[in-house]
Structures are given as structure tokens and as C-alpha cells.
Design an enzyme around this catalytic site. Sequence first.
Site, PDB file in Angstrom:
ATOM      1  N   GLY A   1      -5.525   2.632  -7.331  1.00 46.09           N
ATOM      2  CA  GLY A   1      -6.143   3.749  -6.629  1.00 46.09           C
ATOM      3  C   GLY A   1      -6.611   3.387  -5.239  1.00 46.09           C
ATOM      4  CG  ASP A   2      -7.292   3.375  -0.827  1.00 48.11           C
ATOM      5  OD1 ASP A   2      -7.590   2.173  -0.757  1.00 48.11           O
ATOM      6  OD2 ASP A   2      -7.532   4.174   0.103  1.00 48.11           O
TER       7      ASP A   2
ATOM      8  CE  LYS B   1      -4.428   0.938   0.208  1.00 43.84           C
ATOM      9  NZ  LYS B   1      -5.609   0.091  -0.125  1.00 43.84           N
TER      10      LYS B   1
HETATM   11  N1  GLU Z   1      -7.403   0.341  -2.857  1.00 42.47           N
HETATM   12  C1  GLU Z   1      -8.143  -0.854  -3.171  1.00 42.47           C
HETATM   13  C2  GLU Z   1      -8.152  -1.758  -1.968  1.00 42.47           C
HETATM   14  O1  GLU Z   1      -8.190  -1.291  -0.865  1.00 42.47           O
HETATM   15  C3  GLU Z   1      -7.702  -1.503  -4.467  1.00 42.47           C
HETATM   16  C4  GLU Z   1      -6.283  -1.924  -4.528  1.00 42.47           C
HETATM   17  C5  GLU Z   1      -5.833  -2.440  -5.896  1.00 42.47           C
HETATM   18  O2  GLU Z   1      -6.653  -2.515  -6.810  1.00 42.47           O
HETATM   19  O3  GLU Z   1      -4.650  -2.768  -5.998  1.00 42.47           O
HETATM   20  O4  GLU Z   1      -8.169  -2.959  -2.060  1.00 42.47           O
END
Ligand code: GLU
Length: 460
Positions: free
Chosen positions: A179-180, A140
Site C-alpha cells: 500500500g501507499d 513503486k
Molecule cells: N508505501 C510504503 C513506503 O513508502 C510501503 C511500501 C511497502 O511496504 O512495500 O515505503
Amino acid sequence: MTIAQEIKQEDLVAAKAYVDEVYELVKKRNPGESEFHQAVKEIFDSLIPVFAKHPKYKENAILERISEPERIITFRVPWMDDEGKVQVNRGFRVQFNSAIGPYKGGLRFHPSVNASIIKFLGFEQIFKNSLTGQWIGGGKGGSDFDPKGKSDAEVMRFTQSFMTELNKYIGPDEDVPAGDIGVGGREIGFMFGQYKRIRGGYPAGVLTGKGVGYGGSLARTEATGYGCVYFVNEMLQDQGMSFKDSTVVVSGSGNVSIYAIKKAQELGAKVVACSDSNGYIYDKNGIDLKTVVQLKEVERKRIKEYLKAHPHAEYFEGCEGIWTIPCDIALPCATQNEINEESAKILVANGVKAIGEGANMPSTLEAIEVFLNNKVLFGPAKAANAGGVATSALEMVQNSMRLSWTFEEVDAKLHEIMKNIYRNSVRAANEYGYPGNLVVGSNIAGFIRVADAMLAQGVI
Ligand code: GLU
């Protein structure tokens, strides 16, 4: 005989003491990082029966290793705003665990971002990604940059500076961000452009959530919200219930919320509320999603403006109040710790039947306790919101194969993945003596796959 029946009481006591001891170590080693501690505590407590049953995990210090990131990168992100003033933000990438695949997980741009937030998210991601059944490790990242109120040009300059440093640590087989909160199609586009410019070639698989015109997957945008509703639908159907004619409250109004609302409405639910970080709207006739999408995705305005198009709706300042609205199903899709013990008690008193966590860790540990004690169907984040990252992994597959699947193909795969996550979580909960407890079930199912891979790969 189930696994739970085979476990001896004294082994459970010893496992609890061991798990508590490692938890204390994590707290000592990561002082003041309350969100990270919370995420670790939730997982660790679920794993006590696993450690009681399988001494190999303790003997190989899996818990000590899995709670220590393989690598943490922090860096300076200088950029110039539209007034010509130099701004400085901090960038992060936590590469937590690569036992079952390249690090995978989103980037969050929000002023609250710090080491604790990124580590809790990265830690959760290990188990969530494992649950999807795909070959993705946990990571992350993000920054304390606040995209709110910034011009497109400022966002571009910031993301280019961010990627100028981050590019050194990522790659299609190494670490694949997405994204997030605060990072959507616009930001991914700018970051992909900068990565490609620096590294050359067309490394499509380095980021997911790309636009469908340049390597993105159809249905990725919808995936987290749709997946959450698919998951809750499985929980409901198992109890002879459904979304049809139910009243639903969805917090947030970002990418997860919008598509959770859309799918819930398609399944016949009436969604009466949604929110942003300033406040929430209540529309007793049911939310008009078109207005929300126009406001949040096109005009980037506050949810309050919904009342201009729908004067009969009501707006309330502050976010917590949204949980006082009586509903059958609550889908917290905004952010961490948005449902505390008190809000959980109000939801229960108002007769809520199911919770599906679209956001990451939206319920506090105390709130989860309230839901489980009151037999509310509870779909924990790691399981219920795994559809986003699962579809990211499908995007990686398509990029590697240099082809694109149709929307229907991707959506069908997503649906199947969500059903599998549900089944595997139910099975693990039953086997280990916690029937109906999907927190324990999903944590155990996610953990075992990673732990076994770590065992196989030796002490690294
Ligand atoms: N941010 C999203 C999550 O919390 C997606 C992460 C991703 O697609 O790599 O899983």
C-alpha cells in the site's frame, strides 16, 4: 583517520562536476518531472564524497545506471462506475532496481499520480529498502484513480481491472507491491483476490499489507508510524531528550499518521494537531485518536467532523497552516513537499527540536536546508519511514516460512531495524565528514549496499 580526512580536495571538485553532469543528463532524459529531479538531486549531492573516495563507482557508471529504471510499465485501467459509465485511469509500475532483491514498494492511488511521482517514489525506495538491511529492491506503482467518494463496489471493480494487467509483471520473487496513499487493507484484499484468481495457487508473498486473517503480518499496519517514532526517539535520546511531555504536530490522518500519533502518545507526548487534504484540526488538550480512527478508517469522512465530538477543538481550512502551530517535534506524515522553506522557517522560529519524516519527501530541498542550518534534528524519509517496508519484508519472510510471528516479535524486530538504520546513518555521516547530517548519512549508507551489489553483478 576518517574517510573524509583521506579525501583530496581536487577529488571532491571532480566528483561534484561528475555528479552535476549526470544530474543534467537525468533532467534532460526526464523532462518536466520535477519531483523525480528533486529526489535525484538530494541523493546525488549526498554522494559527492563517496564518488571522490571510490573511483570504481564512476568507472562502472553506477550513477547513470541507478537513476535509470530497469523497467517502466504503464497501462490502461478501464472500469465501470455505479452509474454504468465507463471510466479510464492510467496504471503504473516502475521496477527501478533489483540489485539486492525483488522490486518492492507500494502502490499509490491518487489523482496527482503521474510518471514523475512514481519515479521519485521508486527511486527513493531503492535506498530506503537498502537501509533496512533486508533483501528487497526498489519499485513503486499506482494510478491516478481517486478512491475518495467511491463506493466499495467501485473500488473493487477498479482494483480488479488494475490487477488484471499488473499481475503479468509481479510475483513473490519478482516484484512485491504493497500500500501507499489511497491503498490500504481493502484495496490490497481485492487485488490479492484477483491475482490469486488469475494466477492460481496461494501466492501469499505477491503483496504485503494483507489482512492478518489471510497471510498478513501482525504489526504491519502500525509499522510505518511506529517506526518513524522509534527513529525520532533514537535521535532525541542521543541528545538527552525524549517524547515525554513534548508537544507534537503530526500532519495527515491516514495509516502513517494514526500510528505515529499512537506511539508518540504512548511515549508521553501531547499530539495537538493532525490534518487531511482539506484542512487541519488543533486540539490544545491533545488529539483524541479514537475519534480520528473512527472518522478516517471506519466512516471515511473529513477531519473537520472531529469538532462534532470535540467542540472545543479548532478547524482550519488548508494544510500549510499546521506548521505554524508551535511544537517540539513535527512529524510530516501526509505527502510530498508539504513543508516548504517558509513553513520550515516558522517551525524553527517556534523552537522545533526534531523533525521525523513519516511521508515520502515531505520537505522541499530548501526546507531541509533550513532545518540542517538551524541544527534541528532531522530524520529524513528514507530512514524515518522505512519501518513500513521493513515490516513488509518481514511479512514476506513469514509467508515463505508459512508461519506467523506474534505482534511483539514483529514489533521487536521493527524496533531493532529502526535502531540499526539510525546507527548506520550516523556512522556514514561521521565517516564522510557530515556529522549529524542524517540526510547525507542515510543516502550514503543506502547507496553503498546497492552500488556494491551492482558492481558484483556486472554491467546489467
Ligand atoms: N508505501 C510504503 C513506503 O513508502 C510501503 C511500501 C511497502 O511496504 O512495500 O515505503
